[in-house]
Write a protein that holds these residues in place. Structure first.
Motif, PDB file in Angstrom:
ATOM      1  N   TYR A   1       0.861  -1.179   0.000  1.00 54.73           N
ATOM      2  CA  TYR A   1       0.000   0.000   0.000  1.00 54.73           C
ATOM      3  C   TYR A   1       0.901   1.233   0.000  1.00 54.73           C
ATOM      4  CZ  TYR A   1      -3.908  -2.993   1.444  1.00 54.73           C
ATOM      5  OH  TYR A   1      -4.868  -3.964   1.505  1.00 54.73           O
ATOM      6  N   THR A   2       0.675   2.135  -0.939  1.00 54.81           N
ATOM      7  CA  THR A   2       1.430   3.381  -1.008  1.00 54.81           C
ATOM      8  C   THR A   2       0.437   4.543  -0.942  1.00 54.81           C
ATOM      9  OG1 THR A   2       3.084   2.281  -2.395  1.00 54.81           O
ATOM     10  CG2 THR A   2       3.130   4.691  -2.329  1.00 54.81           C
ATOM     11  N   PHE A   3       0.737   5.514  -0.073  1.00 53.18           N
ATOM     12  CA  PHE A   3      -0.176   6.627   0.184  1.00 53.18           C
ATOM     13  C   PHE A   3       0.415   7.938  -0.304  1.00 53.18           C
ATOM     14  CE2 PHE A   3      -0.429   3.448   3.553  1.00 53.18           C
ATOM     15  CZ  PHE A   3      -1.735   3.029   3.396  1.00 53.18           C
ATOM     16  N   THR A   4      -0.430   8.742  -0.956  1.00 51.87           N
ATOM     17  CA  THR A   4      -0.049  10.079  -1.392  1.00 51.87           C
ATOM     18  C   THR A   4      -1.082  11.049  -0.833  1.00 51.87           C
ATOM     19  OG1 THR A   4       0.854   9.152  -3.441  1.00 51.87           O
ATOM     20  CG2 THR A   4       0.491  11.542  -3.384  1.00 51.87           C
ATOM     21  N   PRO A   5      -0.734  11.740   0.257  1.00 50.60           N
ATOM     22  CA  PRO A   5      -1.683  12.700   0.841  1.00 50.60           C
ATOM     23  C   PRO A   5      -1.750  13.983   0.017  1.00 50.60           C
ATOM     24  CG  PRO A   5       0.322  12.585   2.168  1.00 50.60           C
ATOM     25  CD  PRO A   5       0.483  11.597   1.041  1.00 50.60           C
ATOM     26  N   HIS A   6      -2.934  14.621   0.029  1.00 49.94           N
ATOM     27  CA  HIS A   6      -3.154  15.869  -0.694  1.00 49.94           C
ATOM     28  C   HIS A   6      -3.552  16.966   0.290  1.00 49.94           C
ATOM     29  CE1 HIS A   6      -2.821  13.794  -4.518  1.00 49.94           C
ATOM     30  NE2 HIS A   6      -3.643  12.870  -4.036  1.00 49.94           N
ATOM     31  N   SER A   7      -3.326  18.204  -0.096  1.00 46.62           N
ATOM     32  CA  SER A   7      -3.603  19.340   0.776  1.00 46.62           C
ATOM     33  C   SER A   7      -5.092  19.499   1.103  1.00 46.62           C
ATOM     34  CB  SER A   7      -3.067  20.635   0.160  1.00 46.62           C
ATOM     35  OG  SER A   7      -3.668  20.860  -1.098  1.00 46.62           O
ATOM     36  N   ASP A   8      -5.979  18.914   0.304  1.00 43.51           N
ATOM     37  CA  ASP A   8      -7.415  19.020   0.573  1.00 43.51           C
ATOM     38  C   ASP A   8      -7.906  17.971   1.575  1.00 43.51           C
ATOM     39  OD1 ASP A   8      -7.381  16.677  -0.920  1.00 43.51           O
ATOM     40  OD2 ASP A   8      -8.791  17.380  -2.450  1.00 43.51           O
ATOM     41  N   GLY A   9      -6.987  17.198   2.145  1.00 41.53           N
ATOM     42  CA  GLY A   9      -7.359  16.197   3.150  1.00 41.53           C
ATOM     43  C   GLY A   9      -7.622  14.816   2.583  1.00 41.53           C
ATOM     44  N   THR A  10      -7.620  14.686   1.272  1.00 43.34           N
ATOM     45  CA  THR A  10      -7.796  13.364   0.665  1.00 43.34           C
ATOM     46  C   THR A  10      -6.434  12.694   0.511  1.00 43.34           C
ATOM     47  OG1 THR A  10      -7.658  14.203  -1.597  1.00 43.34           O
ATOM     48  CG2 THR A  10      -9.868  14.095  -0.598  1.00 43.34           C
ATOM     49  N   THR A  11      -6.475  11.408   0.287  1.00 41.75           N
ATOM     50  CA  THR A  11      -5.253  10.622   0.095  1.00 41.75           C
ATOM     51  C   THR A  11      -5.477   9.637  -1.037  1.00 41.75           C
ATOM     52  OG1 THR A  11      -4.728  10.752   2.457  1.00 41.75           O
ATOM     53  CG2 THR A  11      -3.643   9.004   1.200  1.00 41.75           C
ATOM     54  N   ASP A  12      -4.524   9.571  -1.943  1.00 43.59           N
ATOM     55  CA  ASP A  12      -4.531   8.499  -2.942  1.00 43.59           C
ATOM     56  C   ASP A  12      -3.894   7.285  -2.286  1.00 43.59           C
ATOM     57  OD1 ASP A  12      -5.606  10.129  -4.906  1.00 43.59           O
ATOM     58  OD2 ASP A  12      -3.655  10.593  -5.808  1.00 43.59           O
ATOM     59  N   VAL A  13      -4.545   6.144  -2.424  1.00 50.75           N
ATOM     60  CA  VAL A  13      -3.959   4.893  -1.937  1.00 50.75           C
ATOM     61  C   VAL A  13      -3.826   3.958  -3.130  1.00 50.75           C
ATOM     62  CG1 VAL A  13      -6.221   4.017  -1.155  1.00 50.75           C
ATOM     63  CG2 VAL A  13      -4.136   2.980  -0.283  1.00 50.75           C
ATOM     64  N   ASP A  14      -2.617   3.526  -3.351  1.00 50.43           N
ATOM     65  CA  ASP A  14      -2.310   2.556  -4.400  1.00 50.43           C
ATOM     66  C   ASP A  14      -2.040   1.231  -3.709  1.00 50.43           C
ATOM     67  OD1 ASP A  14      -1.732   3.794  -7.228  1.00 50.43           O
ATOM     68  OD2 ASP A  14      -1.010   5.229  -5.743  1.00 50.43           O
ATOM     69  N   VAL A  15      -2.645   0.183  -4.206  1.00 47.86           N
ATOM     70  CA  VAL A  15      -2.356  -1.142  -3.664  1.00 47.86           C
ATOM     71  C   VAL A  15      -1.912  -2.038  -4.810  1.00 47.86           C
ATOM     72  CG1 VAL A  15      -4.764  -1.949  -3.791  1.00 47.86           C
ATOM     73  CG2 VAL A  15      -3.187  -3.060  -2.236  1.00 47.86           C
ATOM     74  N   VAL A  16      -0.853  -2.783  -4.545  1.00 43.43           N
ATOM     75  CA  VAL A  16      -0.368  -3.788  -5.484  1.00 43.43           C
ATOM     76  C   VAL A  16      -0.416  -5.118  -4.752  1.00 43.43           C
ATOM     77  CG1 VAL A  16       1.579  -4.586  -6.859  1.00 43.43           C
ATOM     78  CG2 VAL A  16       1.111  -2.133  -6.675  1.00 43.43           C
ATOM     79  N   ILE A  17      -1.094  -6.082  -5.357  1.00 44.47           N
ATOM     80  CA  ILE A  17      -1.218  -7.420  -4.794  1.00 44.47           C
ATOM     81  C   ILE A  17      -0.505  -8.379  -5.736  1.00 44.47           C
ATOM     82  CG2 ILE A  17      -2.809  -9.250  -4.064  1.00 44.47           C
ATOM     83  CD1 ILE A  17      -4.967  -6.957  -3.863  1.00 44.47           C
ATOM     84  N   VAL A  18       0.409  -9.147  -5.188  1.00 43.16           N
ATOM     85  CA  VAL A  18       1.125 -10.144  -5.982  1.00 43.16           C
ATOM     86  C   VAL A  18       0.722 -11.514  -5.461  1.00 43.16           C
ATOM     87  CG1 VAL A  18       3.383 -11.061  -6.642  1.00 43.16           C
ATOM     88  CG2 VAL A  18       3.055  -8.587  -6.395  1.00 43.16           C
ATOM     89  N   ARG A  19       0.321 -12.384  -6.365  1.00 41.22           N
ATOM     90  CA  ARG A  19      -0.080 -13.740  -6.012  1.00 41.22           C
ATOM     91  C   ARG A  19       0.700 -14.727  -6.857  1.00 41.22           C
ATOM     92  NH1 ARG A  19      -0.993 -13.174  -1.388  1.00 41.22           N
ATOM     93  NH2 ARG A  19      -2.991 -12.529  -0.590  1.00 41.22           N
ATOM     94  N   GLU A  20       1.584 -15.455  -6.191  1.00 34.18           N
ATOM     95  CA  GLU A  20       2.383 -16.488  -6.840  1.00 34.18           C
ATOM     96  C   GLU A  20       2.062 -17.811  -6.146  1.00 34.18           C
ATOM     97  OE1 GLU A  20       7.053 -17.447  -7.854  1.00 34.18           O
ATOM     98  OE2 GLU A  20       6.502 -15.450  -7.143  1.00 34.18           O
TER      99      GLU A  20
END
Length: 155
Positions: free
Chosen positions: A91-110
Motif C-alpha cells: 500500500y502506497t499513500f499520497t496525501p493531498h492538501s485538501d485532506g484526501t489521500t490516494d492509496v495505491d495497492v499492489v497485490i502479488v499472487r504467486e
C-alpha cells in the motif's frame, strides 16, 4: 504469478488507513473481508512491524507487515497454504492538501502448489473485479471508522 494494481482516492489520512490496517483485534473482517477472526494470529508486533497469520475460506498466509515508512505498508508473505515466492501486498499513500489521500495497492499472487497456481490464474483474471470490490469496501469501512460510524460494534 498475478500482479493486481488498484488506486483509490479516500477521505482518510495515511495514518488513519495504516491504523486500520495494523489493527489486529477482533472484528478485523469488518474492514478486511479476507481476514477472519478464526485465522487471525499475531505472532509478534513492534512499533513499525508485525508478524501475523490471517485468512479466510480455507486460505491462509503468514505476513510480515512493515509500516516503518508512514506513506507505505509492505506485507510480505512468509508462509501460506497456497501462496509463495513474491506474494504479498504493498500500500502506497499520497496525501493531498485538501485532506484526501490516494492509496495505491499492489497485490502479488504467486502460487506455491497446484491449488495456488490455479487460484493465481483466477485472481489475475475474473478475480480482479472481486478484489477491486473488496478494496473499495475496505476504503469505505476505513472512512466510516474515522467518522465514528459503527464504533459501538467494535467495542
Amino acid at each position: 504469478m498475478s500482479t493486481i494494481h488498484f488506486k483509490e482516492t479516500m477521505n482518510s489520512t495515511p495514518e488513519q488507513f495504516v491504523a486500520a490496517l495494523t489493527d489486529f483485534g477482533p472484528g478485523r473482517s469488518q474492514l478486511f473481508g479476507n481476514s477472519t477472526d478464526e485465522y487471525l494470529e499475531v505472532h509478534s508486533r513492534g512499533s513499525g512491524a508485525a508478524d501475523v497469520t490471517e485468512g479466510s475460506r480455507g486460505i491462509w498466509e503468514r505476513l510480515h507487515y512493515d509500516w516503518s515508512d508512514p506513506n507505505r505498508v509492505v506485507m510480505a508473505t512468509t508462509d501460506s497454504n497456497v501462496w509463495g515466492g513474491h506474494s504479498g501486498h504493498t500500500y502506497t499513500f499520497t496525501p493531498h492538501s485538501d485532506g484526501t489521500t490516494d492509496v495505491d495497492v499492489v497485490i502479488v499472487r504467486e502460487g506455491k502448489n497446484l491449488k495456488g497456481r490455479v487460484l493465481g490464474v483466477v485472481v489475475g483474471t475474473v478475480g480482479r473485479r472481486v478484489l477491486r470490490h473488496a478494496f473499495e469496501k475496505t476504503v469505505e469501512a476505513v472512512e466510516a471508522r474515522n467518522r465514528g460510524v459503527g464504533t459501538a460494534e467494535r467495542s
